[in-house]
Design a protein around this motif. Structure first.
Motif, PDB file in Angstrom:
ATOM      1  N   ALA A 181     -85.555   8.552  70.083  1.00  0.00           N
ATOM      2  CA  ALA A 181     -84.588   7.333  71.061  1.00  0.00           C
ATOM      3  C   ALA A 181     -83.465   7.474  70.034  1.00  0.00           C
ATOM      4  O   ALA A 181     -82.811   7.960  68.673  1.00  0.00           O
TER       5      ALA A 181
ATOM      6  N   LYS B 255     -97.596   8.311  70.342  1.00  0.00           N
ATOM      7  CA  LYS B 255     -96.640   8.076  71.937  1.00  0.00           C
ATOM      8  C   LYS B 255     -95.729   7.842  71.465  1.00  0.00           C
ATOM      9  O   LYS B 255     -94.938   7.961  71.637  1.00  0.00           O
ATOM     10  N   SER B 256     -96.087   6.269  71.146  1.00  0.00           N
ATOM     11  CA  SER B 256     -94.530   5.003  71.314  1.00  0.00           C
ATOM     12  C   SER B 256     -94.332   5.490  69.597  1.00  0.00           C
ATOM     13  O   SER B 256     -92.966   5.275  69.713  1.00  0.00           O
TER      14      SER B 256
ATOM     15  N   GLU C 172     -91.940   8.683  70.543  1.00  0.00           N
ATOM     16  CA  GLU C 172     -91.208   8.026  71.755  1.00  0.00           C
ATOM     17  C   GLU C 172     -89.649   7.130  70.245  1.00  0.00           C
ATOM     18  O   GLU C 172     -88.642   7.588  71.094  1.00  0.00           O
ATOM     19  N   SER C 173     -90.254   6.616  69.952  1.00  0.00           N
ATOM     20  CA  SER C 173     -89.292   5.925  69.219  1.00  0.00           C
ATOM     21  C   SER C 173     -88.570   6.936  68.178  1.00  0.00           C
ATOM     22  O   SER C 173     -86.939   6.558  67.947  1.00  0.00           O
TER      23      SER C 173
END
Length: 90
Positions: free
Chosen positions: A90, A82-83, A86-87
């Motif tokens: 972004a 998930k991280s 998300e990165s």
């Protein structure tokens, strides 16, 4: 013998002490295990002798720790994925 407890709502275990019949046969102590599913109206039943119950009791902590470790690893992997997603977003 094979059965799956994945859809069971109830697990029961009942101890039955050793008994001797009128003709002198001794039934050893056992534990009755029942798995029931109200959704599918199915059930599975088995009897374990006391030696198997003792062996299972000794192994359960190890099995539960293995399960907990696998669940923790799966949660950590999902959080890492998930991280990363998300990165990238972004």
């Amino acid at each position: 013998m094979s059965t799956s407890a994945g859809s069971c709502d109830r697990v029961a275990a009942v101890y039955h002490p050793a008994t001797t019949t009128k003709d002198g046969y001794t039934r050893p102590a056992t534990v009755w295990i029942g798995l029931e599913s109200t959704l599918s109206s199915t059930h599975a039943t088995m009897f374990l002798d006391i030696d198997h119950v003792r062996e299972l009791a000794q192994r359960l902590p190890e099995l539960l720790m293995a399960h907990d470790a696998a669940e923790h690893a799966r949660t950590e992997q999902a959080a890492a994925e998930k991280s990363v997603a998300e990165s990238k977003a972004a």
